[in-house]
Design an enzyme around this catalytic site. Structure first.
Site, PDB file in Angstrom:
ATOM      1  CE  LYS A  59      42.572 -47.246  58.120  1.00 30.26           C
ATOM      2  NZ  LYS A  59      43.880 -47.282  58.548  1.00 30.26           N
TER       3      LYS A  59
ATOM      4  CB  SER B  63      46.517 -50.057  56.402  1.00 34.62           C
ATOM      5  OG  SER B  63      45.285 -49.784  58.088  1.00 34.62           O
TER       6      SER B  63
ATOM      7  CB  SER C 135      47.283 -49.601  60.473  1.00 31.42           C
ATOM      8  OG  SER C 135      47.654 -50.804  60.055  1.00 31.42           O
TER       9      SER C 135
HETATM   10  N1  GLN Z   1      49.661 -54.194  59.346  1.00 31.48           N
HETATM   11  C1  GLN Z   1      48.979 -54.724  60.414  1.00 31.48           C
HETATM   12  C2  GLN Z   1      48.037 -55.907  59.376  1.00 31.48           C
HETATM   13  O1  GLN Z   1      48.037 -55.785  58.868  1.00 31.48           O
HETATM   14  C3  GLN Z   1      48.285 -53.517  61.082  1.00 31.48           C
HETATM   15  C4  GLN Z   1      47.023 -53.078  60.505  1.00 31.48           C
HETATM   16  C5  GLN Z   1      46.701 -52.361  61.367  1.00 31.48           C
HETATM   17  O2  GLN Z   1      46.727 -51.498  62.371  1.00 31.48           O
HETATM   18  N2  GLN Z   1      45.201 -51.683  60.808  1.00 31.48           N
HETATM   19  O3  GLN Z   1      46.895 -56.161  59.705  1.00 31.48           O
END
Ligand code: GLN
Length: 491
Positions: free
Chosen positions: A77, A152, A176
C-alpha cells in the site's frame, strides 16, 4: 497443509530450487502490466524487483536459504515507506517525495526473501471505503470493473484478487484491510495493536493504525503475518509478545471452540444476502463441532460514532506536518502562512479536508469534552463489553461489510453513507483487537461476501484457527446458485 497458498507454494519451490524467483517475479510484473485498467498500482518497481529476484536465485544456487517467502511477489500500500520508490498516500501533497528510509515491514519482507513489486493505490491518506478518494483515480474491482474494490486499501486488494501478486500489505485504521478483502473475495487481516511495527507507515490515526496482510488463502495470510509481526525498538507501541503456534492453529479443528455471533453487528443495517452468508458460516462451524451462540457487545452500536471523532482528531494532528516545507508539494505565495494555506488547499482532496476540519473542531476548546472526551469514554465501554464477551466465547463472528461491492459513485454524494461501510470493522480498531475477513461464498449479483473472525488482544492463533476452519468448511457449503464453492477456498 498449514501455511498453504500461492505464495507459500512459490516460496517452497524457490527454496527447493524447482523454480526461479526471477520467473515468479516476471510473471507477476507481466500480470500487473496486463491489468493496467484496474488502476491497482501507483508505481511498479520492476527493475529493482528483478534485480532482487536474481539475488535470491543466486543465493539458492550458492546453497543459502533466502527465507520463508523466497521469491514471493508482494505489493505494498502506498502509505508504507520505501527508500527506492516514491510514497504518495495517493495524495498530491506528497508529490515528488521519496522517503529516506524503508519501513520496518519492508525490511522484514526482504529478510524473508519476499520481493516488493510496487506501491498500490488507496483512498488519499487511507481515508475512505472505496478507493474513490485517490488523487490518481479509482481502482476497479477485478470481479466487476463497474464496482469499487472497497477501501482504503483497494489497490492492494485488487492486486491480490486479480492475481497480480499473491500477497499484499496494507493498513487498517477502521477496516481498510478487511473491508476491501471482503469486497474482492480475498483474506485480509488486522493484527492486534502493537503486533506489527508501524515504523515507516504514514500515520493516519496513531491509536488505531495497524499494518496487516492480504492474501488469497488463510495460510498465506498467516505466513505473511508471521514474517512482519514482532517487537521493533523503532516503534514504541510495538509489543514483545510471542506469536503462538500458528501452524498448529491452522491445522486444528474447531471441536469445542466457542464462537459468539455479535448481535449488534449482525442485524439492522446489514444486507440480507450478507446475513445469510453469516448464518451459513455459523451453521458450518456448528456442524464441525463448535459451540455457536449469540452475544451482545452493547457499545458496538456507538463504535462508528466514536471512531469518526477519534480518527479525524488524530488525523488533524498527524497531517499538520504537510506544511509545504518538509514534504512534497509547495505552492509558492507571498509569505509562509499564505504558502502553507495555498499548499494545503491545492494538495489535499475533499475527504482529507473534511476530516481535518472535523478533527480540529472536536479537539477545540469548548467542544473537546462534548465530543472527543465522550468518544474516548465510548472506546472504554467497547473494550469493557468485548472483555465480557470473551469470558464466554473464544472468538466472535460478524459480517465484515454490510453489503457486497457497490457501484462507483453510489456512496460519494453523502459522506455519512460511505462511513456506514465501516460499521462492522471499527470496533476491533477501537479495542486494539485482531480480526480477519475470510471469503464465505457469494451474495447479491454473485459477488463475494466476507465473514469476520474477531479475537481478544494477542489472540491471533485462535483467530487463525477459526478462519482456517471456515476456509475448509466453505468447500462443503452449497452456494445459493448450487455451484461448488471451492474456487474461493482453493485458488
Ligand atoms: N474507511 C475508514 C475511514 O474512512 C477506515 C479507513 C482505514 O482503515 N484506513 O476512515
Amino acid at each position: 497443509m498449514s501455511f498453504d497458498g500461492p505464495a507459500a507454494r512459490i516460496a517452497a519451490a524457490v527454496r527447493a530450487g524447482e523454480r526461479s524467483a526471477t520467473s515468479a517475479v516476471a510473471e507477476s510484473l507481466a500480470a500487473i502490466d496486463a491489468a493496467g485498467e484496474l488502476g491497482a498500482f501507483n508505481a511498479v518497481t520492476a527493475d529493482a524487483a528483478l534485480a532482487r529476484a536474481e539475488a535470491i536465485d543466486d543465493a539458492v544456487a550458492a546453497g543459502d536459504d533466502p527465507g520463508p517467502l523466497a521469491g514471493a511477489p508482494v505489493a505494498l500500500k502506498d502509505n508504507i515507506c520505501t527508500s527506492g520508490a516514491p510514497t504518495t498516500c495517493s495524495s498530491r501533497i506528497l508529490e515528488g517525495w521519496t522517503p529516506p528510509y524503508d519501513a520496518t515491514v519492508v525490511r522484514r519482507l526482504e529478510a524473508a526473501g519476499a520481493v516488493v513489486v510496487g506501491k498500490t493505490n488507496m483512498d488519499e491518506f487511507a481515508m475512505g471505503s472505496s478507493t474513490e478518494n485517490s488523487a490518481f483515480g479509482p481502482t476497479r474491482n477485478p470481479l466487476d470493473p463497474e464496482r469499487v474494490p472497497g477501501g482504503s486499501s483497494g489497490g492492494s486488494a485488487a492486486s491480490v484478487a486479480g492475481g497480480l501478486t499473491p500477497l499484499a500489505l496494507a493498513s487498517d485504521t477502521g477496516g481498510s484491510i478487511r473491508q476491501p478483502a471482503a469486497l474482492c473475495g480475498i483474506v485480509g487481516m488486522k493484527p492486534t495493536y502493537g503486533r506489527v511495527s508501524r515504523y515507516g507507515l504514514v500515520a493516519f490515526a496513531s491509536s488505531l493504525d495497524q499494518i496487516g496482510p492480504m492474501a488469497r488463502t488463510v495460510g498465506d495470510a498467516a505466513l505473511l503475518y508471521s514474517v512482519i509481526a514482532g517487537c521493533d525498538p523503532l516503534d514504541s507501541t510495538s509489543v514483545p509478545e510471542p506469536l503462538g503456534d500458528l501452524n498448529g492453529a491452522l491445522a486444528a479443528d474447531v471441536d469445542g471452540l466457542r464462537v459468539g455471533i455479535v448481535s449488534e453487528l449482525s442485524g439492522e443495517g446489514i444486507d440480507g444476502d450478507v446475513l445469510s452468508r453469516l448464518d451459513a458460516a455459523a451453521t458450518a462451524l456448528t456442524g464441525a463441532g463448535a459451540y455457536v451462540g449469540e452475544v451482545s457487545v452493547p457499545a458496538a452500536v456507538y463504535g462508528l460514532s466514536a471512531y469518526f471523532l477519534i480518527a479525524p482528531a488524530e488525523a488533524s494532528s498527524n497531517l499538520a506536518r504537510y506544511d509545504g516545507v518538509r514534504y512534497g508539494l509547495r505552492v509558492p505565495a507571498a509569505g509562509a502562512v499564505d504558502m502553507n494555506v495555498a499548499t494545503r488547499t491545492a494538495g489535499f482532496g475533499d475527504e482529507v479536508k473534511r476530516r481535518i476540519m472535523l478533527g480540529t473542531f472536536v479537539l477545540s476548546a469548548g467542544y473537546y469534552d462534548a465530543y472527543y472526551a465522550k468518544a474516548l469514554q465510548v472506546r472504554t465501554l467497547v473494550v469493557r463489553d468485548f472483555a465480557a464477551a470473551y469470558e464466554r466465547f473464544d472468538v466472535l463472528l460478524a459480517p465484515t461489510s454490510p453489503s457486497v461491492a457497490f457501484r462507483f459513485g453510489e456512496r460519494t454524494a453523502d459522506p455519512l453513507t460511505m462511513y456506514l461501510s465501516d460499521a462492522c470493522t471499527v470496533a476491533s480498531n477501537l479495542a486494539g483487537h485482531p480480526a480477519v475477513s475470510v471469503p464465505f461464498g457469494s451474495g447479491a449479483d454473485g459477488l463475494p461476501v466476507g465473514v469476520q473472525v474477531m479475537a481478544p488482544a494477542f489472540g491471533e492463533d485462535v483467530m487463525f484457527r477459526a478462519a482456517a476452519a471456515l476456509e475448509r468448511l466453505l468447500a462443503d457449503v452449497p452456494r445459493p446458485d448450487g455451484a461448488a464453492a471451492t474456487a474461493a477456498a482453493k485458488p
